[in-house]
Scaffold this motif. Structure first.
Motif, PDB file in Angstrom:
ATOM      1  N   LEU A 224       0.825  -1.210   0.000  1.00 52.95           N
ATOM      2  CA  LEU A 224       0.000   0.000   0.000  1.00 52.95           C
ATOM      3  C   LEU A 224       0.863   1.265   0.000  1.00 52.95           C
ATOM      4  O   LEU A 224       0.541   2.243  -0.685  1.00 52.95           O
ATOM      5  CB  LEU A 224      -0.938  -0.010   1.220  1.00 52.95           C
ATOM      6  CG  LEU A 224      -2.030  -1.094   1.203  1.00 52.95           C
ATOM      7  CD1 LEU A 224      -2.809  -1.081   2.498  1.00 52.95           C
ATOM      8  CD2 LEU A 224      -2.963  -0.913   0.005  1.00 52.95           C
ATOM      9  N   LEU A 225       1.964   1.235   0.747  1.00 53.22           N
ATOM     10  CA  LEU A 225       2.887   2.377   0.751  1.00 53.22           C
ATOM     11  C   LEU A 225       3.525   2.563  -0.624  1.00 53.22           C
ATOM     12  O   LEU A 225       3.688   3.692  -1.104  1.00 53.22           O
ATOM     13  CB  LEU A 225       3.973   2.163   1.810  1.00 53.22           C
ATOM     14  CG  LEU A 225       3.563   2.346   3.272  1.00 53.22           C
ATOM     15  CD1 LEU A 225       4.667   1.882   4.208  1.00 53.22           C
ATOM     16  CD2 LEU A 225       3.210   3.815   3.550  1.00 53.22           C
ATOM     17  N   TYR A 226       3.877   1.444  -1.261  1.00 44.30           N
ATOM     18  CA  TYR A 226       4.515   1.492  -2.585  1.00 44.30           C
ATOM     19  C   TYR A 226       3.543   2.057  -3.625  1.00 44.30           C
ATOM     20  O   TYR A 226       3.923   2.873  -4.466  1.00 44.30           O
ATOM     21  CB  TYR A 226       4.961   0.099  -2.994  1.00 44.30           C
ATOM     22  CG  TYR A 226       5.875   0.081  -4.199  1.00 44.30           C
ATOM     23  CD1 TYR A 226       7.235   0.377  -4.066  1.00 44.30           C
ATOM     24  CD2 TYR A 226       5.393  -0.228  -5.465  1.00 44.30           C
ATOM     25  CE1 TYR A 226       8.080   0.363  -5.158  1.00 44.30           C
ATOM     26  CE2 TYR A 226       6.224  -0.244  -6.561  1.00 44.30           C
ATOM     27  CZ  TYR A 226       7.566   0.051  -6.417  1.00 44.30           C
ATOM     28  OH  TYR A 226       8.398   0.048  -7.506  1.00 44.30           O
ATOM     29  N   ILE A 227       2.297   1.600  -3.563  1.00 42.46           N
ATOM     30  CA  ILE A 227       1.279   2.107  -4.484  1.00 42.46           C
ATOM     31  C   ILE A 227       1.088   3.604  -4.287  1.00 42.46           C
ATOM     32  O   ILE A 227       1.050   4.379  -5.250  1.00 42.46           O
ATOM     33  CB  ILE A 227      -0.065   1.363  -4.271  1.00 42.46           C
ATOM     34  CG1 ILE A 227       0.054  -0.094  -4.742  1.00 42.46           C
ATOM     35  CG2 ILE A 227      -1.196   2.062  -5.029  1.00 42.46           C
ATOM     36  CD1 ILE A 227      -1.140  -0.952  -4.383  1.00 42.46           C
ATOM     37  N   ASN A 228       0.988   4.026  -3.034  1.00 49.00           N
ATOM     38  CA  ASN A 228       0.773   5.443  -2.723  1.00 49.00           C
ATOM     39  C   ASN A 228       1.945   6.313  -3.158  1.00 49.00           C
ATOM     40  O   ASN A 228       1.765   7.442  -3.621  1.00 49.00           O
ATOM     41  CB  ASN A 228       0.535   5.600  -1.220  1.00 49.00           C
ATOM     42  CG  ASN A 228       0.191   7.028  -0.838  1.00 49.00           C
ATOM     43  OD1 ASN A 228      -0.786   7.589  -1.316  1.00 49.00           O
ATOM     44  ND2 ASN A 228       1.005   7.623   0.018  1.00 49.00           N
ATOM     45  N   THR A 233      -0.185   7.493 -10.347  1.00 48.33           N
ATOM     46  CA  THR A 233      -0.378   8.014 -11.715  1.00 48.33           C
ATOM     47  C   THR A 233      -0.597   6.885 -12.727  1.00 48.33           C
ATOM     48  O   THR A 233      -1.020   7.135 -13.845  1.00 48.33           O
ATOM     49  CB  THR A 233       0.839   8.844 -12.160  1.00 48.33           C
ATOM     50  OG1 THR A 233       2.033   8.038 -12.059  1.00 48.33           O
ATOM     51  CG2 THR A 233       0.997  10.078 -11.285  1.00 48.33           C
ATOM     52  N   LEU A 234      -0.290   5.653 -12.326  1.00 50.16           N
ATOM     53  CA  LEU A 234      -0.511   4.492 -13.201  1.00 50.16           C
ATOM     54  C   LEU A 234      -1.749   3.749 -12.697  1.00 50.16           C
ATOM     55  O   LEU A 234      -1.665   2.776 -11.960  1.00 50.16           O
ATOM     56  CB  LEU A 234       0.714   3.573 -13.194  1.00 50.16           C
ATOM     57  CG  LEU A 234       2.046   4.181 -13.675  1.00 50.16           C
ATOM     58  CD1 LEU A 234       3.182   3.197 -13.506  1.00 50.16           C
ATOM     59  CD2 LEU A 234       1.943   4.624 -15.137  1.00 50.16           C
ATOM     60  N   GLU A 235      -2.913   4.220 -13.119  1.00 46.04           N
ATOM     61  CA  GLU A 235      -4.165   3.739 -12.533  1.00 46.04           C
ATOM     62  C   GLU A 235      -4.377   2.237 -12.728  1.00 46.04           C
ATOM     63  O   GLU A 235      -4.810   1.542 -11.809  1.00 46.04           O
ATOM     64  CB  GLU A 235      -5.347   4.512 -13.126  1.00 46.04           C
ATOM     65  CG  GLU A 235      -5.435   5.948 -12.623  1.00 46.04           C
ATOM     66  CD  GLU A 235      -6.728   6.620 -13.051  1.00 46.04           C
ATOM     67  OE1 GLU A 235      -7.595   5.927 -13.634  1.00 46.04           O
ATOM     68  OE2 GLU A 235      -6.858   7.828 -12.816  1.00 46.04           O
ATOM     69  N   TRP A 236      -4.082   1.731 -13.923  1.00 50.02           N
ATOM     70  CA  TRP A 236      -4.329   0.310 -14.189  1.00 50.02           C
ATOM     71  C   TRP A 236      -3.448  -0.569 -13.308  1.00 50.02           C
ATOM     72  O   TRP A 236      -3.873  -1.633 -12.851  1.00 50.02           O
ATOM     73  CB  TRP A 236      -4.101  -0.005 -15.667  1.00 50.02           C
ATOM     74  CG  TRP A 236      -5.197   0.511 -16.548  1.00 50.02           C
ATOM     75  CD1 TRP A 236      -5.130   1.549 -17.421  1.00 50.02           C
ATOM     76  CD2 TRP A 236      -6.545   0.031 -16.598  1.00 50.02           C
ATOM     77  NE1 TRP A 236      -6.341   1.753 -18.022  1.00 50.02           N
ATOM     78  CE2 TRP A 236      -7.235   0.827 -17.540  1.00 50.02           C
ATOM     79  CE3 TRP A 236      -7.236  -0.983 -15.941  1.00 50.02           C
ATOM     80  CZ2 TRP A 236      -8.583   0.637 -17.838  1.00 50.02           C
ATOM     81  CZ3 TRP A 236      -8.584  -1.181 -16.241  1.00 50.02           C
ATOM     82  CH2 TRP A 236      -9.231  -0.386 -17.175  1.00 50.02           C
ATOM     83  N   ASN A 289       1.112  -0.147 -19.139  1.00 49.98           N
ATOM     84  CA  ASN A 289       0.584   1.131 -18.673  1.00 49.98           C
ATOM     85  C   ASN A 289       1.545   2.283 -18.996  1.00 49.98           C
ATOM     86  O   ASN A 289       1.122   3.381 -19.390  1.00 49.98           O
ATOM     87  CB  ASN A 289       0.331   1.071 -17.168  1.00 49.98           C
ATOM     88  CG  ASN A 289      -0.761   2.017 -16.703  1.00 49.98           C
ATOM     89  OD1 ASN A 289      -1.281   1.917 -15.607  1.00 49.98           O
ATOM     90  ND2 ASN A 289      -1.126   2.963 -17.554  1.00 49.98           N
ATOM     91  N   MET A 290       2.854   2.033 -18.833  1.00 50.39           N
ATOM     92  CA  MET A 290       3.843   3.058 -19.166  1.00 50.39           C
ATOM     93  C   MET A 290       3.836   3.365 -20.652  1.00 50.39           C
ATOM     94  O   MET A 290       3.989   4.518 -21.066  1.00 50.39           O
ATOM     95  CB  MET A 290       5.237   2.587 -18.724  1.00 50.39           C
ATOM     96  CG  MET A 290       5.466   2.603 -17.207  1.00 50.39           C
ATOM     97  SD  MET A 290       7.027   1.844 -16.700  1.00 50.39           S
ATOM     98  CE  MET A 290       8.219   2.946 -17.460  1.00 50.39           C
ATOM     99  N   LYS A 291       3.647   2.330 -21.471  1.00 50.98           N
ATOM    100  CA  LYS A 291       3.581   2.517 -22.930  1.00 50.98           C
ATOM    101  C   LYS A 291       2.371   3.367 -23.310  1.00 50.98           C
ATOM    102  O   LYS A 291       2.471   4.241 -24.174  1.00 50.98           O
ATOM    103  CB  LYS A 291       3.495   1.145 -23.618  1.00 50.98           C
ATOM    104  CG  LYS A 291       4.799   0.379 -23.698  1.00 50.98           C
ATOM    105  CD  LYS A 291       5.683   0.952 -24.806  1.00 50.98           C
ATOM    106  CE  LYS A 291       6.927   0.124 -25.003  1.00 50.98           C
ATOM    107  NZ  LYS A 291       7.808   0.690 -26.063  1.00 50.98           N
ATOM    108  N   LEU A 292       1.248   3.105 -22.668  1.00 52.83           N
ATOM    109  CA  LEU A 292       0.010   3.848 -22.973  1.00 52.83           C
ATOM    110  C   LEU A 292       0.120   5.301 -22.535  1.00 52.83           C
ATOM    111  O   LEU A 292      -0.470   6.184 -23.170  1.00 52.83           O
ATOM    112  CB  LEU A 292      -1.181   3.190 -22.291  1.00 52.83           C
ATOM    113  CG  LEU A 292      -1.588   1.793 -22.812  1.00 52.83           C
ATOM    114  CD1 LEU A 292      -2.685   1.195 -21.937  1.00 52.83           C
ATOM    115  CD2 LEU A 292      -2.035   1.878 -24.270  1.00 52.83           C
TER     116      LEU A 292
END
Length: 294
Positions: A224-228, A233-236, A289-292
């Motif tokens: 959860l900390l890593y996601i936050n 910014t990478l929603e998917w 996601n980074m590509k998109l």
């Protein structure tokens, strides 16, 4: 699982970074995967040889050595796999101009032997060793693919990729450490008869299950900390990790509190293996996601 982790990093994540220089070509990296898998498989073989007595009690239907495979043939297979793994490691280390790197394969092979013959009988030491070696299998990707082509000009860029590898290695270590304890609970009867000194034998199943409950809070908090911190910014990627990694861990957390039977702990061990698999595949989701977003 180990091979998939390495292959996904090289062929999906690294190869899709247009400005990233890699030390190993594709076929050379495949050799690195083969070497890693061979040494891991050798460790599995020697562990099965040493666990014949334990497995005959804990999981009699899954005994291989002594039942489907003679002990002498198993030893030959163990030696052969180590020779192939260390040999390839020596070749690749010299290929990238870092001959000392071959010692990694020798040290891992020796550690797996010591684990099977003595360390696993010592309280928690065996669990830590197995978890560390899984984490090392992630780090070794960076050691062979990134480190030899790291220079002053690209040091900051390479540090970012090493940081990502380290994050995944840490998560794999914590998750596998927990899973090893769950497997010890599952195999408690066989381990007791073989004179092992595992955590559930020392503390009992229920107390160990409660310890696992609190330990599982660690990867959930880290995730959860890593996601936050990195993935808002990478929603998917965020949704993927919440649904396929965090949610199963929460399910595991609920179930481990009341788990009692061998079947319960076998189920929970499988859940952690699936979490590890989905964690590995998150690299694919991050790359797409980074590509998109590019």
């Amino acid at each position: 699982m180990l091979a998939l982790m390495q292959l996904v990093f090289h062929f999906v994540f690294f190869k899709n970074q247009s400005d990233l220089l890699l030390a190993l070509s594709d076929w050379q990296f495949v050799l690195l995967v083969v070497a890693t898998v061979c040494i891991a498989a050798a460790g599995y073989v020697i562990n099965n040889i040493m666990d014949q007595e334990t497995d005959s009690v804990a999981k009699p239907n899954e005994v291989v050595v002594g039942k489907h495979l003679s002990e002498s043939l198993a030893y030959n297979l163990y030696i052969g796999l180590n020779i192939v793994g260390v040999g390839i490691g020596f070749y690749l280390s010299n290929l990238i101009g870092k001959p000392m790197f071959s010692s990694v394969f020798i040290i891992v092979a020796a550690t797996l032997y010591l684990y099977a013959t003595s360390f696993k009988q010592t309280l928690l030491i065996g669990n830590i060793i197995v978890a560390l070696l899984l984490g090392l299998s992630v780090i070794i990707v960076g050691v062979f693919d990134l480190f030899p082509v790291t220079f002053d000009e690209n040091r900051i860029q390479m540090a970012v990729y090493f940081s990502i590898l380290t994050d995944y290695a840490l998560f794999a270590f914590v998750l596998n450490f927990i899973r090893e304890i769950v497997k010890d609970i599952e195999d408690m009867d066989g381990d007791y008869n073989a004179g092992m000194n595992t955590l559930p034998i020392v503390l009992g199943k229920e107390r160990t299950a409660k310890i696992v409950f609190f330990l599982t809070l660690v990867p959930i908090a880290l995730l959860l900390l890593y996601i936050n911190k990195n993935l808002l910014t990478l929603e998917w990627v965020m949704y993927y990790l919440l649904l396929f990694v965090t949610a199963p861990l929460l399910y595991f957390l609920i179930k481990i509190w009341s788990a009692k039977t061998k079947k319960d702990f076998n189920h929970l061990s499988l859940i952690l293996k699936l979490v590890l698999l989905f964690g590995i595949l998150s690299i694919v989701v991050i790359t797409v996601n980074m590509k998109l977003n590019a």
